[in-house]
Motif scaffolding. Sequence first.
Motif, PDB file in Angstrom:
ATOM      1  N   LEU A  50       3.766  -8.245  46.462  1.00  0.00           N
ATOM      2  CA  LEU A  50       4.497  -9.510  46.315  1.00  0.00           C
ATOM      3  C   LEU A  50       4.425  -9.954  44.854  1.00  0.00           C
ATOM      4  CD1 LEU A  50       3.181 -11.231  49.558  1.00  0.00           C
ATOM      5  CD2 LEU A  50       5.423 -10.173  49.193  1.00  0.00           C
ATOM      6  N   SER A  51       5.144  -9.279  44.017  1.00  0.00           N
ATOM      7  CA  SER A  51       5.035  -9.461  42.561  1.00  0.00           C
ATOM      8  C   SER A  51       5.446 -10.845  42.073  1.00  0.00           C
ATOM      9  CB  SER A  51       5.843  -8.397  41.831  1.00  0.00           C
ATOM     10  OG  SER A  51       7.209  -8.497  42.186  1.00  0.00           O
ATOM     11  N   GLN A  52       6.204 -11.584  42.857  1.00  0.00           N
ATOM     12  CA  GLN A  52       6.638 -12.928  42.451  1.00  0.00           C
ATOM     13  C   GLN A  52       5.794 -14.039  43.091  1.00  0.00           C
ATOM     14  OE1 GLN A  52       9.080 -13.202  40.091  1.00  0.00           O
ATOM     15  NE2 GLN A  52       8.816 -10.984  40.102  1.00  0.00           N
ATOM     16  N   LEU A  53       4.816 -13.671  43.914  1.00  0.00           N
ATOM     17  CA  LEU A  53       4.040 -14.656  44.660  1.00  0.00           C
ATOM     18  C   LEU A  53       3.235 -15.558  43.720  1.00  0.00           C
ATOM     19  CD1 LEU A  53       3.450 -15.465  47.609  1.00  0.00           C
ATOM     20  CD2 LEU A  53       1.378 -14.094  47.451  1.00  0.00           C
ATOM     21  N   GLU A  54       3.417 -16.857  43.878  1.00  0.00           N
ATOM     22  CA  GLU A  54       2.704 -17.849  43.080  1.00  0.00           C
ATOM     23  C   GLU A  54       1.662 -18.610  43.898  1.00  0.00           C
ATOM     24  OE1 GLU A  54       5.536 -20.431  41.191  1.00  0.00           O
ATOM     25  OE2 GLU A  54       6.700 -18.755  40.416  1.00  0.00           O
ATOM     26  N   TYR A  55       1.958 -18.842  45.173  1.00  0.00           N
ATOM     27  CA  TYR A  55       1.082 -19.652  46.017  1.00  0.00           C
ATOM     28  C   TYR A  55       0.827 -18.941  47.334  1.00  0.00           C
ATOM     29  CZ  TYR A  55       2.489 -23.161  42.672  1.00  0.00           C
ATOM     30  OH  TYR A  55       2.727 -23.832  41.501  1.00  0.00           O
ATOM     31  N   LEU A  56      -0.448 -18.750  47.660  1.00  0.00           N
ATOM     32  CA  LEU A  56      -0.838 -18.102  48.904  1.00  0.00           C
ATOM     33  C   LEU A  56      -1.884 -18.969  49.589  1.00  0.00           C
ATOM     34  CD1 LEU A  56      -0.726 -15.704  50.832  1.00  0.00           C
ATOM     35  CD2 LEU A  56      -2.377 -14.530  49.353  1.00  0.00           C
ATOM     36  N   TYR A  57      -1.490 -19.577  50.700  1.00  0.00           N
ATOM     37  CA  TYR A  57      -2.358 -20.487  51.444  1.00  0.00           C
ATOM     38  C   TYR A  57      -2.628 -19.898  52.827  1.00  0.00           C
ATOM     39  CZ  TYR A  57      -1.086 -23.740  47.754  1.00  0.00           C
ATOM     40  OH  TYR A  57      -0.882 -24.335  46.531  1.00  0.00           O
ATOM     41  N   LEU A  58      -3.823 -19.377  53.004  1.00  0.00           N
ATOM     42  CA  LEU A  58      -4.224 -18.761  54.263  1.00  0.00           C
ATOM     43  C   LEU A  58      -5.404 -19.483  54.897  1.00  0.00           C
ATOM     44  CD1 LEU A  58      -4.065 -14.993  53.190  1.00  0.00           C
ATOM     45  CD2 LEU A  58      -2.308 -16.329  54.365  1.00  0.00           C
ATOM     46  N   TYR A  59      -5.748 -20.641  54.419  1.00  0.00           N
ATOM     47  CA  TYR A  59      -6.971 -21.295  54.889  1.00  0.00           C
ATOM     48  C   TYR A  59      -6.870 -21.816  56.315  1.00  0.00           C
ATOM     49  CZ  TYR A  59      -4.693 -25.650  53.218  1.00  0.00           C
ATOM     50  OH  TYR A  59      -3.832 -26.689  52.990  1.00  0.00           O
ATOM     51  N   SER A  60      -8.047 -22.000  56.908  1.00  0.00           N
ATOM     52  CA  SER A  60      -8.211 -22.486  58.286  1.00  0.00           C
ATOM     53  C   SER A  60      -7.568 -21.556  59.314  1.00  0.00           C
ATOM     54  CB  SER A  60      -7.683 -23.911  58.427  1.00  0.00           C
ATOM     55  OG  SER A  60      -8.454 -24.803  57.661  1.00  0.00           O
ATOM     56  N   ASN A  61      -7.969 -20.300  59.245  1.00  0.00           N
ATOM     57  CA  ASN A  61      -7.598 -19.252  60.189  1.00  0.00           C
ATOM     58  C   ASN A  61      -8.850 -18.400  60.427  1.00  0.00           C
ATOM     59  OD1 ASN A  61      -4.531 -19.126  60.652  1.00  0.00           O
ATOM     60  ND2 ASN A  61      -4.661 -19.345  58.441  1.00  0.00           N
ATOM     61  N   PRO A  62      -8.884 -17.632  61.500  1.00  0.00           N
ATOM     62  CA  PRO A  62     -10.027 -16.710  61.669  1.00  0.00           C
ATOM     63  C   PRO A  62      -9.802 -15.357  60.994  1.00  0.00           C
ATOM     64  CG  PRO A  62      -8.763 -16.792  63.697  1.00  0.00           C
ATOM     65  CD  PRO A  62      -8.124 -17.785  62.742  1.00  0.00           C
TER      66      PRO A  62
END
Length: 93
Positions: free
Chosen positions: A45-57
């Motif tokens: 994901l070469s253009q990815l700026e924001y990755l929010y994966l919080y509050s998951n198992p």
Amino acid sequence: IQVDLSNDGLSGTIPSQLGDISQLTYLGLRDNSVSGTIPPETSKLSQLEYLYLYSNPISGTIPPETSKLSQLVDLVLYNNDISGTVPSQLNDL
């Protein structure tokens, strides 16, 4: 492209095919029941700026390939079962 599926009651794993969305700049999967590991294909994901994966198992480690995300501005992973070390290139986020 921005995808925000936060707090949508999602479960299952993050599909490796996600890495095929080359124009993705924002991915929000927070506050769901997404499990498994972070697929190494996210490094495509070469253009990815924001990755929010919080509050998951989510478990496992942060794939070292994630350090290839040169446009990444914000990565939030708290409240998961992630272990191991943070790739050094990500320490400045």
